[in-house]
Design a protein around this motif. Structure first.
Motif, PDB file in Angstrom:
ATOM      1  N   THR A  49      53.890  37.701  46.323  1.00 27.09           N
ATOM      2  CA  THR A  49      53.062  38.243  47.406  1.00 27.09           C
ATOM      3  C   THR A  49      53.498  37.774  48.788  1.00 27.09           C
ATOM      4  O   THR A  49      52.807  38.026  49.767  1.00 27.09           O
ATOM      5  CB  THR A  49      51.579  37.876  47.189  1.00 27.09           C
ATOM      6  OG1 THR A  49      51.446  36.457  47.140  1.00 27.09           O
ATOM      7  CG2 THR A  49      51.037  38.516  45.925  1.00 27.09           C
ATOM      8  N   SER A  50      54.622  37.089  48.875  1.00 33.35           N
ATOM      9  CA  SER A  50      55.092  36.630  50.182  1.00 33.35           C
ATOM     10  C   SER A  50      56.606  36.810  50.278  1.00 33.35           C
ATOM     11  O   SER A  50      57.314  36.783  49.279  1.00 33.35           O
ATOM     12  CB  SER A  50      54.736  35.157  50.398  1.00 33.35           C
ATOM     13  OG  SER A  50      55.406  34.341  49.464  1.00 33.35           O
ATOM     14  N   GLY A  51      57.062  37.004  51.458  1.00 31.81           N
ATOM     15  CA  GLY A  51      58.507  37.111  51.667  1.00 31.81           C
ATOM     16  C   GLY A  51      59.082  38.401  51.125  1.00 31.81           C
ATOM     17  O   GLY A  51      58.387  39.368  50.870  1.00 31.81           O
ATOM     18  N   ARG A  52      60.366  38.378  50.929  1.00 34.88           N
ATOM     19  CA  ARG A  52      61.067  39.570  50.467  1.00 34.88           C
ATOM     20  C   ARG A  52      60.803  39.809  48.988  1.00 34.88           C
ATOM     21  O   ARG A  52      60.496  38.872  48.242  1.00 34.88           O
ATOM     22  CB  ARG A  52      62.561  39.453  50.761  1.00 34.88           C
ATOM     23  CG  ARG A  52      63.272  38.356  50.005  1.00 34.88           C
ATOM     24  CD  ARG A  52      64.687  38.147  50.525  1.00 34.88           C
ATOM     25  NE  ARG A  52      65.580  37.304  49.839  1.00 34.88           N
ATOM     26  CZ  ARG A  52      65.351  36.211  49.136  1.00 34.88           C
ATOM     27  NH1 ARG A  52      64.156  35.802  48.945  1.00 34.88           N
ATOM     28  NH2 ARG A  52      66.314  35.510  48.600  1.00 34.88           N
ATOM     29  N   PRO A  53      60.937  41.060  48.537  1.00 37.80           N
ATOM     30  CA  PRO A  53      60.689  41.365  47.125  1.00 37.80           C
ATOM     31  C   PRO A  53      61.652  40.621  46.202  1.00 37.80           C
ATOM     32  O   PRO A  53      62.790  40.346  46.564  1.00 37.80           O
ATOM     33  CB  PRO A  53      60.930  42.872  47.041  1.00 37.80           C
ATOM     34  CG  PRO A  53      60.818  43.374  48.428  1.00 37.80           C
ATOM     35  CD  PRO A  53      61.241  42.241  49.322  1.00 37.80           C
ATOM     36  N   VAL A  54      61.169  40.320  45.019  1.00 36.73           N
ATOM     37  CA  VAL A  54      61.991  39.671  43.993  1.00 36.73           C
ATOM     38  C   VAL A  54      62.613  40.771  43.147  1.00 36.73           C
ATOM     39  O   VAL A  54      61.921  41.651  42.654  1.00 36.73           O
ATOM     40  CB  VAL A  54      61.124  38.749  43.107  1.00 36.73           C
ATOM     41  CG1 VAL A  54      61.937  38.175  41.973  1.00 36.73           C
ATOM     42  CG2 VAL A  54      60.504  37.647  43.938  1.00 36.73           C
ATOM     43  N   LEU A  55      63.928  40.731  43.003  1.00 32.24           N
ATOM     44  CA  LEU A  55      64.631  41.803  42.322  1.00 32.24           C
ATOM     45  C   LEU A  55      65.051  41.465  40.903  1.00 32.24           C
ATOM     46  O   LEU A  55      65.426  42.350  40.146  1.00 32.24           O
ATOM     47  CB  LEU A  55      65.866  42.205  43.140  1.00 32.24           C
ATOM     48  CG  LEU A  55      65.561  42.683  44.562  1.00 32.24           C
ATOM     49  CD1 LEU A  55      66.854  42.974  45.305  1.00 32.24           C
ATOM     50  CD2 LEU A  55      64.661  43.902  44.537  1.00 32.24           C
ATOM     51  N   SER A  56      65.004  40.197  40.531  1.00 33.97           N
ATOM     52  CA  SER A  56      65.439  39.830  39.179  1.00 33.97           C
ATOM     53  C   SER A  56      64.714  38.576  38.715  1.00 33.97           C
ATOM     54  O   SER A  56      64.148  37.825  39.514  1.00 33.97           O
ATOM     55  CB  SER A  56      66.945  39.577  39.155  1.00 33.97           C
ATOM     56  OG  SER A  56      67.243  38.388  39.879  1.00 33.97           O
ATOM     57  N   LEU A  57      64.768  38.350  37.402  1.00 30.90           N
ATOM     58  CA  LEU A  57      64.194  37.140  36.824  1.00 30.90           C
ATOM     59  C   LEU A  57      64.926  35.904  37.340  1.00 30.90           C
ATOM     60  O   LEU A  57      64.307  34.867  37.602  1.00 30.90           O
ATOM     61  CB  LEU A  57      64.251  37.213  35.300  1.00 30.90           C
ATOM     62  CG  LEU A  57      63.440  36.198  34.530  1.00 30.90           C
ATOM     63  CD1 LEU A  57      61.961  36.277  34.903  1.00 30.90           C
ATOM     64  CD2 LEU A  57      63.598  36.424  33.052  1.00 30.90           C
ATOM     65  N   THR A  58      66.220  36.019  37.533  1.00 28.13           N
ATOM     66  CA  THR A  58      67.008  34.904  38.067  1.00 28.13           C
ATOM     67  C   THR A  58      66.551  34.551  39.476  1.00 28.13           C
ATOM     68  O   THR A  58      66.384  33.374  39.803  1.00 28.13           O
ATOM     69  CB  THR A  58      68.516  35.257  38.070  1.00 28.13           C
ATOM     70  OG1 THR A  58      68.908  35.556  36.731  1.00 28.13           O
ATOM     71  CG2 THR A  58      69.353  34.130  38.613  1.00 28.13           C
ATOM     72  N   GLU A  59      66.323  35.561  40.302  1.00 26.05           N
ATOM     73  CA  GLU A  59      65.836  35.299  41.659  1.00 26.05           C
ATOM     74  C   GLU A  59      64.440  34.691  41.628  1.00 26.05           C
ATOM     75  O   GLU A  59      64.135  33.765  42.384  1.00 26.05           O
ATOM     76  CB  GLU A  59      65.827  36.592  42.478  1.00 26.05           C
ATOM     77  CG  GLU A  59      65.429  36.357  43.926  1.00 26.05           C
ATOM     78  CD  GLU A  59      65.440  37.628  44.760  1.00 26.05           C
ATOM     79  OE1 GLU A  59      65.035  37.526  45.922  1.00 26.05           O
ATOM     80  OE2 GLU A  59      65.841  38.684  44.268  1.00 26.05           O
ATOM     81  N   LEU A  60      63.573  35.195  40.743  1.00 22.13           N
ATOM     82  CA  LEU A  60      62.234  34.632  40.612  1.00 22.13           C
ATOM     83  C   LEU A  60      62.316  33.169  40.204  1.00 22.13           C
ATOM     84  O   LEU A  60      61.598  32.327  40.749  1.00 22.13           O
ATOM     85  CB  LEU A  60      61.422  35.436  39.590  1.00 22.13           C
ATOM     86  CG  LEU A  60      59.972  35.022  39.404  1.00 22.13           C
ATOM     87  CD1 LEU A  60      59.189  35.128  40.709  1.00 22.13           C
ATOM     88  CD2 LEU A  60      59.319  35.867  38.321  1.00 22.13           C
ATOM     89  N   ALA A  61      63.214  32.844  39.290  1.00 24.50           N
ATOM     90  CA  ALA A  61      63.391  31.451  38.867  1.00 24.50           C
ATOM     91  C   ALA A  61      63.823  30.580  40.045  1.00 24.50           C
ATOM     92  O   ALA A  61      63.286  29.487  40.246  1.00 24.50           O
ATOM     93  CB  ALA A  61      64.412  31.372  37.732  1.00 24.50           C
ATOM     94  N   CYS A  62      64.764  31.076  40.825  1.00 24.69           N
ATOM     95  CA  CYS A  62      65.235  30.310  41.992  1.00 24.69           C
ATOM     96  C   CYS A  62      64.116  30.087  42.997  1.00 24.69           C
ATOM     97  O   CYS A  62      63.980  28.997  43.547  1.00 24.69           O
ATOM     98  CB  CYS A  62      66.402  31.022  42.660  1.00 24.69           C
ATOM     99  SG  CYS A  62      67.924  30.950  41.711  1.00 24.69           S
TER     100      CYS A  62
END
Length: 97
Positions: free
Chosen positions: A59-72
């Protein structure tokens, strides 16, 4: 008087280092201890905390495009993310019933 209690539903919007801690206010030391005792009765659910971290990122910042990015961006690993999502979905199913 102010203090902190462990609370897996508390996710700090500005400081991830304080996730899992809820700031509480009481009128005196005895009242603060009552509040702390009440929170000690509530289980600390790790998946609940992780779901809050995921929610903050989504809900904040730029959209998350992958599970790897979400993990980071959450600091969680993929198995923990999957456990948090499962916990969240199970809870939602219970609330929708």
């Amino acid at each position: 008087m102010c203090g902190h209690v462990a609370d897996s539903s508390a996710v700090n919007p500005d400081d991830p280092l304080h996730d899992g801690l809820r700031r509480v206010t009481a009128c005196c030391e005895a009242h603060l201890e009552q509040i702390r005792a009440a929170y000690r009765q509530r289980p600390f659910v790790q998946e609940e905390l992780w779901a809050g971290k995921i929610g903050r990122v989504l809900t904040s910042g730029r959209p998350v495009l992958s599970l790897t990015e979400l993990a980071c961006r959450t600091g969680l690993d993929e198995p923990d993310i999957r456990r948090a999502i499962a916990w969240h979905n199970e809870r939602r199913r219970g609330l929708d019933s």
